[in-house]
Write an enzyme that holds these catalytic residues in place. Structure first.
Site, PDB file in Angstrom:
ATOM      1  N   SER A 130       0.843  -1.201   0.000  1.00  0.00           N
ATOM      2  CA  SER A 130       0.000   0.000   0.000  1.00  0.00           C
ATOM      3  C   SER A 130       0.882   1.256   0.000  1.00  0.00           C
ATOM      4  O   SER A 130       1.636   1.471  -0.933  1.00  0.00           O
ATOM      5  CB  SER A 130      -0.954  -0.038   1.194  1.00  0.00           C
ATOM      6  N   ASP A 145     -10.184  -3.434  -5.058  1.00  0.00           N
ATOM      7  CA  ASP A 145      -9.521  -2.577  -4.071  1.00  0.00           C
ATOM      8  C   ASP A 145     -10.074  -1.151  -4.118  1.00  0.00           C
ATOM      9  O   ASP A 145      -9.921  -0.460  -5.125  1.00  0.00           O
ATOM     10  CB  ASP A 145      -8.018  -2.554  -4.346  1.00  0.00           C
ATOM     11  N   HIS A 158      -8.078  -4.708  -1.125  1.00  0.00           N
ATOM     12  CA  HIS A 158      -6.805  -4.182  -0.662  1.00  0.00           C
ATOM     13  C   HIS A 158      -6.064  -5.160   0.250  1.00  0.00           C
ATOM     14  O   HIS A 158      -4.839  -5.184   0.271  1.00  0.00           O
ATOM     15  CB  HIS A 158      -7.041  -2.869   0.080  1.00  0.00           C
TER      16      HIS A 158
END
Length: 566
Positions: free
Chosen positions: A411, A496, A531
């Site tokens: 991320s 995501d 995610h």
């Protein structure tokens, strides 16, 4: 992903379920004894749900860009269309959060940005009445809980950057008493209340601490706290997390692990000052914690700042002469603390002679609020140069060489990986960028997609010239060059909502166009995940196996494809 809450009378359970990974949940209520549904499910909600008594729920919904913006009161058996909107946050910089007090008598609805947080409260016996506890003041961050006739409030501001702890009467919230004052060297991270005790989660010198205090009897005046007891831990570097404890008890329960100690549950007697191990996760395959060594080292950043590195390796396999493979992990954003916790999958690497290290770089919160402030906005590049300094330290001190150094981040940590690959591709042999936030400038210029408006207080608003050019100078997509890059694995999730799959795809396409080497460049997009990847235990193991296979292939630690041994 599944999250659940049990009613106060232990007869019903509400659980929030997300089956796609897009973080849009459905909440179901069932009777615990019979398993039968109660009422219709709540659809299109967040995972934040709390009981308001035994016959009502409070939950939060999102707007069109997935910003949690409305808090609702739902009576069981009623239709969702008849629910009462308790609060609507119209400012798109702010998002709503929900939490129950340990006493279960109050719920707290917080509206927060990256630098500001203010709190409302409601009495679960009168859930229609939402009241202000702490007002909105830009730059002031507050959180609340409840015990007896007092609210307890942690407060942070520019002057009180590591937070202080206050108390105020429930019937006079403007009359505050400082229980724990602000300290420049100690970050007050969280509190946990009991009927007779207070547990304070703190950080000092990059290490977590738990300090407990005995409180005056309910109804007696609250004054500054003295003579707290500190919990002792068994490893030089470790990770601790609060666990739900019984409010009326003197026993504090917490989770503990380290890079060599499996996840453990401890009960700490706050009167006796004694910890008792209640449970430790079983690790198969003849695991013995004594076979592994953990330590903490400090690298010097380019400006002289000392950056902590947490390290683990198997003692009988690692030579520390530069010949060992090493995986360096980093994050460094949002004031998130990247603490050294156990991961059983990681043993697969350690037992093959890998060293694993965590760079606790600026932009995270490991060394307090200032550590975070010095790695964001127009100081974001400190995050990247800190990571490079940690890599150079490990090479200089013979933990590995450039030819044995692998790096990984997820991320915002994927942004870190993308940035350092552009800055120093010669320093690394292989890199893993998982769901990476790599198209910073384009994303932050588009307020119609999830998270952008709230993120301006983290990265800066590129509609302003100074932020635009600064962000452009490090955004990975915008800085790919015609140069050699190491072996790279990039992953994404089709569903995501935090980092759209188009960002890593665009980064990979730019690398394929520009890079001048023949090294591996893989792009792996999960079509049924978001995610946080797939939620099943075996799916997560397969994902780890894929990543580790990539790293070992890059390091020539596996047989060649097509050989008799492959």
């Amino acid at each position: 992903m599944l999250r659940l809450k049990v009613s106060l009378d232990n007869k019903l359970v509400a659980y929030a379920e997300d089956t796609k990974g897009d973080e849009i949940y459905t909440v179901y209520v069932i009777d615990i004894e019979t398993g039968t549904p109660v009422g219709k499910p709540l659809v299109g909600v967040t995972a934040s749900v709390e009981w308001a008594g035994n016959e009502a729920l409070v939950y939060i919904t999102m707007d069109e860009i997935l910003r949690p913006d409305k808090a609702w009161l739902h009576k069981l058996e009623a239709d969702q269309s008849n629910d009462i909107c308790l609060y609507h946050e119209k400012d798109d910089i702010y998002s709503l959060g929900l939490q129950a007090s340990e006493s279960k008598k109050f719920l707290f609805i917080a509206s927060e940005s990256k630098i500001t947080r203010f709190v409302f409260y409601l009495d679960v016996s009168k859930p229609e009445e939402l009241r202000v506890l702490t007002p909105r003041v830009v730059g002031v961050d507050t959180a609340a809980s409840h015990r007896g006739n007092h609210f307890f409030i942690t407060r942070r501001s520019d002057e009180l950057f590591n937070s202080e702890l206050l108390a105020c009467p429930v019937d006079n919230t403007s009359e505050t008493t400082v229980l724990i004052p602000h300290r420049e060297s100690v970050k007050l991270q969280d509190i946990q209340l009991f009927i007779d005790h207070l547990a304070v989660y703190e950080r000092e010198g990059g290490l977590q601490k738990i300090t407990t205090y005995r409180l005056p009897a309910v109804g007696e005046p609250l004054k500054s706290l003295q003579g707290g007891k500190s919990v002792e831990f068994i490893d030089p570097v470790y990770s601790i997390d609060p666990s739900e404890s019984v409010f009326s008890s003197r026993i504090l329960r917490f989770h503990y692990s380290s890079l060599r100690t499996p996840p453990s549950v401890y009960d700490y007697d706050m009167d006796m000052g004694i910890s008792v191990l209640k449970k430790i996760e079983t690790v198969l395959g003849g695991f013995d914690t004594n076979n592994y060594f953990t330590e903490r080292k400090w690298a010097s950043a380019s400006d002289g700042t000392q950056i902590p590195i947490c390290i683990v390796y198997r003692k009988n396999l690692v030579k520390l002469d530069g010949s060992d493979p090493l995986l360096l992990y980093g994050y460094g954003s949002y004031e998130i603390c990247n603490d050294p916790a156990f991961n059983s999958s990681r043993l697969s690497l350690l037992d093959r002679g890998f060293i694993f290290a965590i760079a606790q770089i600026r932009g995270g919160g490991e060394l307090g609020r200032q550590w975070y402030e010095n790695g964001k906005f127009l100081k974001k590049k400190n995050t990247f140069t800190d990571f490079i300094a940690c890599a150079e330290y490990l090479i200089k001190n013979c933990y590995c060489t450039k030819e044995k150094l692998c790096i990984e981040g997820r991320s915002a940590g994927g942004l870190l990986i993308g940035a350092v690959l552009n800055m120093r591709p010669d320093l690394f042999k292989a890199a893993v960028a998982a769901v990476p936030f790599v198209d910073v400038l384009t994303t932050m210029l588009d307020p119609t997609i999830p998270l952008t408006t709230a993120e301006w207080e983290e990265w800066g608003d590129p509609r302003k010239e100074e932020f635009y050019f600064y962000m452009k100078s490090y955004s990975p997509v915008d800085n790919v060059k015609a140069q050699n890059y190491p072996h790279i694995l990039v992953t994404a999730g089709l569903n995501d909502p935090r980092v759209m799959y188009s960002e890593p795809a665009k980064f990979v396409a730019k690398l394929r166009e520009m890079k001048t080497d023949d090294n591996i460049l893989l792009f792996k997009c999960e079509l049924g995940a978001g995610h946080f990847s797939k939620s099943g235990r075996f799916e997560r193991l397969r994902e780890a196996a894929f990543t580790y296979t990539f790293l070992m292939r890059a390091l020539s630690m596996l047989p060649s494809v097509g050989s008799e041994q492959s």
